[in-house]
Design a protein around this motif. Structure first.
Motif, PDB file in Angstrom:
ATOM      1  N   LEU A   1      76.989  24.838  53.345  1.00 27.86           N
ATOM      2  CA  LEU A   1      76.643  25.673  54.489  1.00 27.86           C
ATOM      3  C   LEU A   1      76.571  24.837  55.754  1.00 27.86           C
ATOM      4  CD1 LEU A   1      75.830  28.378  55.721  1.00 27.86           C
ATOM      5  CD2 LEU A   1      73.462  27.839  55.086  1.00 27.86           C
ATOM      6  N   TRP A   2      75.978  23.672  55.658  1.00 30.52           N
ATOM      7  CA  TRP A   2      75.855  22.795  56.817  1.00 30.52           C
ATOM      8  C   TRP A   2      77.232  22.409  57.350  1.00 30.52           C
ATOM      9  CZ3 TRP A   2      73.220  17.340  56.676  1.00 30.52           C
ATOM     10  CH2 TRP A   2      73.019  16.905  57.990  1.00 30.52           C
ATOM     11  N   ALA A   3      78.163  22.074  56.452  1.00 30.78           N
ATOM     12  CA  ALA A   3      79.524  21.730  56.877  1.00 30.78           C
ATOM     13  C   ALA A   3      80.167  22.903  57.623  1.00 30.78           C
ATOM     14  CB  ALA A   3      80.368  21.325  55.668  1.00 30.78           C
ATOM     15  N   LEU A   4      79.997  24.106  57.102  1.00 30.66           N
ATOM     16  CA  LEU A   4      80.559  25.275  57.782  1.00 30.66           C
ATOM     17  C   LEU A   4      79.932  25.459  59.162  1.00 30.66           C
ATOM     18  CD1 LEU A   4      80.799  27.925  54.899  1.00 30.66           C
ATOM     19  CD2 LEU A   4      82.633  26.513  55.866  1.00 30.66           C
ATOM     20  N   TRP A   5      78.624  25.288  59.285  1.00 31.68           N
ATOM     21  CA  TRP A   5      77.959  25.406  60.582  1.00 31.68           C
ATOM     22  C   TRP A   5      78.495  24.377  61.571  1.00 31.68           C
ATOM     23  CZ3 TRP A   5      75.354  29.117  62.812  1.00 31.68           C
ATOM     24  CH2 TRP A   5      74.706  30.062  62.027  1.00 31.68           C
ATOM     25  N   GLU A   6      78.679  23.152  61.110  1.00 30.86           N
ATOM     26  CA  GLU A   6      79.198  22.103  62.002  1.00 30.86           C
ATOM     27  C   GLU A   6      80.615  22.423  62.454  1.00 30.86           C
ATOM     28  OE1 GLU A   6      77.589  19.739  63.473  1.00 30.86           O
ATOM     29  OE2 GLU A   6      75.733  19.956  62.343  1.00 30.86           O
TER      30      GLU A   6
ATOM     31  N   GLY B   1      83.969  15.870  48.845  1.00 28.19           N
ATOM     32  CA  GLY B   1      83.696  16.827  47.768  1.00 28.19           C
ATOM     33  C   GLY B   1      83.277  18.181  48.300  1.00 28.19           C
ATOM     34  N   VAL B   2      82.452  18.187  49.316  1.00 31.11           N
ATOM     35  CA  VAL B   2      82.000  19.430  49.949  1.00 31.11           C
ATOM     36  C   VAL B   2      83.204  20.180  50.504  1.00 31.11           C
ATOM     37  CG1 VAL B   2      80.674  20.381  51.879  1.00 31.11           C
ATOM     38  CG2 VAL B   2      79.686  18.548  50.494  1.00 31.11           C
ATOM     39  N   VAL B   3      84.056  19.470  51.243  1.00 32.72           N
ATOM     40  CA  VAL B   3      85.239  20.068  51.860  1.00 32.72           C
ATOM     41  C   VAL B   3      86.194  20.609  50.805  1.00 32.72           C
ATOM     42  CG1 VAL B   3      87.351  19.483  53.145  1.00 32.72           C
ATOM     43  CG2 VAL B   3      85.102  18.806  54.036  1.00 32.72           C
ATOM     44  N   GLU B   4      86.373  19.871  49.728  1.00 29.73           N
ATOM     45  CA  GLU B   4      87.270  20.313  48.656  1.00 29.73           C
ATOM     46  C   GLU B   4      86.811  21.649  48.085  1.00 29.73           C
ATOM     47  OE1 GLU B   4      90.404  20.560  46.144  1.00 29.73           O
ATOM     48  OE2 GLU B   4      90.144  19.079  47.736  1.00 29.73           O
ATOM     49  N   ARG B   5      85.518  21.785  47.822  1.00 34.74           N
ATOM     50  CA  ARG B   5      84.998  23.032  47.258  1.00 34.74           C
ATOM     51  C   ARG B   5      85.110  24.191  48.257  1.00 34.74           C
ATOM     52  NH1 ARG B   5      82.885  19.138  44.379  1.00 34.74           N
ATOM     53  NH2 ARG B   5      81.085  18.366  45.486  1.00 34.74           N
TER      54      ARG B   5
ATOM     55  N   HIS C   1      87.349  24.429  50.647  1.00 39.99           N
ATOM     56  CA  HIS C   1      88.780  24.733  50.761  1.00 39.99           C
ATOM     57  C   HIS C   1      89.234  25.605  49.582  1.00 39.99           C
ATOM     58  CE1 HIS C   1      93.159  23.783  50.476  1.00 39.99           C
ATOM     59  NE2 HIS C   1      93.063  24.089  51.749  1.00 39.99           N
ATOM     60  N   LYS C   2      88.797  25.259  48.389  1.00 43.30           N
ATOM     61  CA  LYS C   2      89.160  26.043  47.202  1.00 43.30           C
ATOM     62  C   LYS C   2      88.654  27.480  47.300  1.00 43.30           C
ATOM     63  CE  LYS C   2      89.631  22.439  43.739  1.00 43.30           C
ATOM     64  NZ  LYS C   2      89.063  21.813  42.535  1.00 43.30           N
ATOM     65  N   ARG C   3      87.535  27.692  47.978  1.00 39.12           N
ATOM     66  CA  ARG C   3      86.978  29.043  48.153  1.00 39.12           C
ATOM     67  C   ARG C   3      87.612  29.776  49.328  1.00 39.12           C
ATOM     68  NH1 ARG C   3      80.708  29.724  47.747  1.00 39.12           N
ATOM     69  NH2 ARG C   3      81.437  31.784  48.323  1.00 39.12           N
ATOM     70  N   GLY C   4      88.500  29.103  50.055  1.00 38.11           N
ATOM     71  CA  GLY C   4      89.175  29.745  51.176  1.00 38.11           C
ATOM     72  C   GLY C   4      88.318  29.849  52.421  1.00 38.11           C
ATOM     73  N   LEU C   5      87.295  28.985  52.549  1.00 39.86           N
ATOM     74  CA  LEU C   5      86.382  29.062  53.690  1.00 39.86           C
ATOM     75  C   LEU C   5      86.755  28.112  54.820  1.00 39.86           C
ATOM     76  CD1 LEU C   5      83.056  29.334  51.657  1.00 39.86           C
ATOM     77  CD2 LEU C   5      84.386  31.188  52.714  1.00 39.86           C
ATOM     78  N   LEU C   6      87.620  27.152  54.541  1.00 39.95           N
ATOM     79  CA  LEU C   6      88.117  26.265  55.596  1.00 39.95           C
ATOM     80  C   LEU C   6      89.542  25.858  55.310  1.00 39.95           C
ATOM     81  CD1 LEU C   6      88.210  23.100  54.516  1.00 39.95           C
ATOM     82  CD2 LEU C   6      85.787  23.206  54.950  1.00 39.95           C
ATOM     83  N   THR C   7      90.203  25.419  56.363  1.00 37.19           N
ATOM     84  CA  THR C   7      91.577  24.924  56.230  1.00 37.19           C
ATOM     85  C   THR C   7      91.591  23.422  56.443  1.00 37.19           C
ATOM     86  OG1 THR C   7      92.062  25.228  58.579  1.00 37.19           O
ATOM     87  CG2 THR C   7      92.577  27.067  57.105  1.00 37.19           C
ATOM     88  N   ARG C   8      92.571  22.786  55.827  1.00 41.15           N
ATOM     89  CA  ARG C   8      92.814  21.357  56.004  1.00 41.15           C
ATOM     90  C   ARG C   8      94.263  21.217  56.463  1.00 41.15           C
ATOM     91  NH1 ARG C   8      91.037  18.956  50.258  1.00 41.15           N
ATOM     92  NH2 ARG C   8      92.811  20.232  49.743  1.00 41.15           N
ATOM     93  N   GLU C   9      94.436  20.715  57.667  1.00 43.50           N
ATOM     94  CA  GLU C   9      95.782  20.562  58.229  1.00 43.50           C
ATOM     95  C   GLU C   9      95.952  19.137  58.744  1.00 43.50           C
ATOM     96  OE1 GLU C   9      98.065  22.972  58.195  1.00 43.50           O
ATOM     97  OE2 GLU C   9      96.680  24.452  57.372  1.00 43.50           O
ATOM     98  N   PRO C  10      97.156  18.572  58.614  1.00 42.34           N
ATOM     99  CA  PRO C  10      97.385  17.249  59.192  1.00 42.34           C
ATOM    100  C   PRO C  10      97.244  17.291  60.715  1.00 42.34           C
ATOM    101  CG  PRO C  10      99.204  17.912  57.764  1.00 42.34           C
ATOM    102  CD  PRO C  10      98.310  19.090  57.916  1.00 42.34           C
ATOM    103  N   ASP C  11      96.683  16.259  61.282  1.00 45.34           N
ATOM    104  CA  ASP C  11      96.552  16.140  62.733  1.00 45.34           C
ATOM    105  C   ASP C  11      97.942  15.886  63.313  1.00 45.34           C
ATOM    106  OD1 ASP C  11      96.044  15.422  65.357  1.00 45.34           O
ATOM    107  OD2 ASP C  11      94.415  14.050  64.862  1.00 45.34           O
ATOM    108  N   PRO C  12      98.404  16.723  64.247  1.00 47.20           N
ATOM    109  CA  PRO C  12      99.741  16.527  64.820  1.00 47.20           C
ATOM    110  C   PRO C  12      99.906  15.158  65.499  1.00 47.20           C
ATOM    111  CG  PRO C  12      98.801  18.616  65.554  1.00 47.20           C
ATOM    112  CD  PRO C  12      97.737  17.894  64.788  1.00 47.20           C
ATOM    113  N   ALA C  13      98.804  14.622  66.019  1.00 49.99           N
ATOM    114  CA  ALA C  13      98.872  13.323  66.704  1.00 49.99           C
ATOM    115  C   ALA C  13      98.854  12.156  65.726  1.00 49.99           C
ATOM    116  CB  ALA C  13      97.697  13.188  67.679  1.00 49.99           C
TER     117      ALA C  13
END
Length: 145
Positions: A29-34, A59-63, A65-77
């Motif tokens: 939850l904290w990660a999502l708030w940030e 680990g937090v981000v992986e879980r 992402h698997k739940r579809g609550l955040l995206t992980r994209e490469p930084d264009p820069a």
């Protein structure tokens, strides 16, 4: 001792309520708030905001992402860096979610004057040393894995 018990109990009770209400751990939850506050962050920046090691946040981000609550994209820069942001589902979940207790704890500490924080830090270090637990590897409150 009673104040320490109250703080630990409040953090534990909070963690249990969050899991029951949102199906998330406190750190999730904290990660999502940030991410909601910042819009987009790198993993390293999110770790810094949360005062956690990148390995813990991974680990937090992986879980999340698997739940579809955040995206992980490469930084264009810099394609080696991964940028994180909320999905619509992640944003929606936050609308009914409580504020993260860990964030409240850090907010309270940031609100104290530096001498008080330094004194508290020294006192807690001494307590941990006297209890012979100062070398114990400890994750942030109710962290995952």
């Amino acid at each position: 001792m009673q104040s320490l018990r109250r703080i630990v109990k409040a953090l534990h009770d909070y963690s249990m309520r969050v899991e029951k209400q949102c199906g998330l751990t406190g750190p999730q939850l904290w990660a999502l708030w940030e991410l909601n506050r910042a819009g987009t962050l790198s993993l390293k920046a999110l770790s810094k905001q949360m005062h956690l090691e990148p390995s813990t946040v991974t680990g937090v981000v992986e879980r999340l992402h698997k739940r579809g609550l955040l995206t992980r994209e490469p930084d264009p820069a810099d394609r080696r860096r991964v940028m994180l942001s909320l999905t619509a589902e992640g944003s929606q979940l936050l609308k009914g979610a409580p504020h993260p207790a860990q964030g409240q704890l850090l907010y309270a500490l940031h609100g104290m004057d530096l001498d008080s924080v330094a004194s508290l830090n020294q006192s807690l270090k001494r307590l941990a040393s006297d209890m012979e637990v100062d070398a114990t590897d400890a994750r942030f409150f109710f962290a995952e894995g």
